[in-house]
Design a protein around this motif. Sequence first.
Motif, short mmCIF file in Angstrom:
data_model
loop_
_atom_site.label_atom_id
_atom_site.label_comp_id
_atom_site.label_asym_id
_atom_site.label_seq_id
_atom_site.Cartn_x
_atom_site.Cartn_y
_atom_site.Cartn_z
N LYS A 153 0.79 -1.24 0.00
CA LYS A 153 0.00 0.00 0.00
C LYS A 153 0.82 1.29 0.00
O LYS A 153 0.52 2.21 -0.75
N TYR A 154 1.85 1.36 0.85
CA TYR A 154 2.59 2.63 0.94
C TYR A 154 3.19 3.02 -0.40
O TYR A 154 3.29 4.19 -0.73
N GLN A 160 0.74 4.36 -9.32
CA GLN A 160 -0.53 4.69 -9.98
C GLN A 160 -0.44 5.98 -10.77
O GLN A 160 -1.05 6.13 -11.81
N MET B 1 -14.76 -0.03 4.22
CA MET B 1 -13.60 0.66 4.77
C MET B 1 -13.94 2.13 5.00
O MET B 1 -14.89 2.65 4.44
N GLU B 151 -8.63 2.73 6.72
CA GLU B 151 -7.62 2.55 5.67
C GLU B 151 -6.50 3.55 5.90
O GLU B 151 -6.52 4.67 5.39
N LYS B 153 -2.98 3.23 5.46
CA LYS B 153 -1.63 3.16 4.89
C LYS B 153 -1.36 4.16 3.77
O LYS B 153 -0.31 4.79 3.74
N TYR B 154 -2.28 4.29 2.82
CA TYR B 154 -2.00 5.16 1.67
C TYR B 154 -1.72 6.60 2.11
O TYR B 154 -0.91 7.30 1.53
N SER B 186 -6.56 5.59 -4.02
CA SER B 186 -6.09 4.20 -3.97
C SER B 186 -7.13 3.22 -3.46
O SER B 186 -7.01 2.03 -3.68
N ASN B 187 -8.13 3.69 -2.74
CA ASN B 187 -9.11 2.77 -2.16
C ASN B 187 -10.52 3.28 -2.44
O ASN B 187 -10.96 4.28 -1.88
#
Lengths: 243, 243
Positions: A153-154, A160, B1, B151, B153-154, B186-187
Amino acid sequence: MSYCLGMRLDEGLIFLSDSRTNAGVDSVARFRKCFVYERPHERVIVILTAGNLAVTQAVIGLLEESLEADEPESNIMTTPSLYEAARLVGRAVRTIHDQDGEAMRKHGADFNASFIMGGQIKGRRMRLFQIYSAGNFIEASEETPYFQIGETKYGKPILQRVVTARTPLNQAVKCALVSFDSTIRSNLSVGAPLDLVVCPVDSQTVALRRWIQEDDPYFRHLRKKWGEGLTTLFQNLPDSWEE
Amino acid sequence: MSYCLGMRLDEGLIFLSDSRTNAGVDSVARFRKCFVYERPHERVIVILTAGNLAVTQAVIGLLEESLEADEPESNIMTTPSLYEAARLVGRAVRTIHDQDGEAMRKHGADFNASFIMGGQIKGRRMRLFQIYSAGNFIEASEETPYFQIGETKYGKPILQRVVTARTPLNQAVKCALVSFDSTIRSNLSVGAPLDLVVCPVDSQTVALRRWIQEDDPYFRHLRKKWGEGLTTLFQNLPDSWEE
């Protein structure tokens, strides 16, 4: 945890993996997670591994044993296609699951392993697969030209934003390193040295393999410039609704 | 999430949460995850929630009922300290676990809920807690001035690079929005509108509450400038070991 990244770009394949393994924070070790099967100009196959180290080592062990096999489909150096090679890895995972899965479950250990496998055989196209612990797999495509396994994830946001199948190899290596920088900063269980493999399209050869230490001049310079640049970029953003 | 973020900075408290919930990708809805208990200039307490919506709603429901309670310790509007308020939330989680935990387990549903709770009561210091589904909790400190739930991490790398207890409120709000931008990209299960609450230190008051839509001019401008800036920054990094 681990972090491994494979890319299938128009210009070639890129593989990058970290080298830290841990069973709890008091049991940290260094293992390579990248395995190269190469007969230069004829075939190159690269496998990256993440998950339970006993499982991934057993799978690689089986593949190494397969190098003695007489039937072409069972030997990663003679298998006629990348697709067959992915099936070979999948079968090896299932064999190890049959062998160790039940005992691991009894001890509360997850049978958890994942693999990125890519390469090219002369006269055929480059391919890149992600293989699950069930032994099944998916293939990278024009729309999704890279796979990540482990701590994904990080390091995903920069991939992207930057990476498409059209990205040149040097830009993609740079992006992969930035992606690892974010991951290393955020997750103690991912760490240098990093293992980099680059295989240009239609060469069936590892053109670049580099074992990148923490103090590698290019990696260090990238990390420094990226960190400083992010801070400056952030500071220059408008500060509020009133501006 | 979900994604929720709470910060306890020298200048005040910041809370930011998304509003998307989902039970599978075919069941996406919008719910507020931020609950404010305020008697201006006397006390302000803010709770952010992530996890199973039935659990978090039940916990908030219990806290709302507690507003009728006569004993000061059992009523979030009269409890004498933030520490007692955190215990109140923890007790509510345990009550819901006693009530629903077993039935949920029978249906294969995780009892999973987490909370960020912070605020200030007149004459006392600002405090910020993260409360687990077991009802126990930890408190933010000088060294770790923020908590993330859901969520996480991102959006963590930019927080790690920028936020300290010394960060001014407007910079920290900006950083929180950039952190949410990375997460939303990202999510899919994290989405605008975002719910922002800012409580300056020693005011015991919500100085700013903003419901930030996808097309909010400042948020949109930030996202655009951040994205363009990252791309430019990346392009300007040195391209290889040879440069």
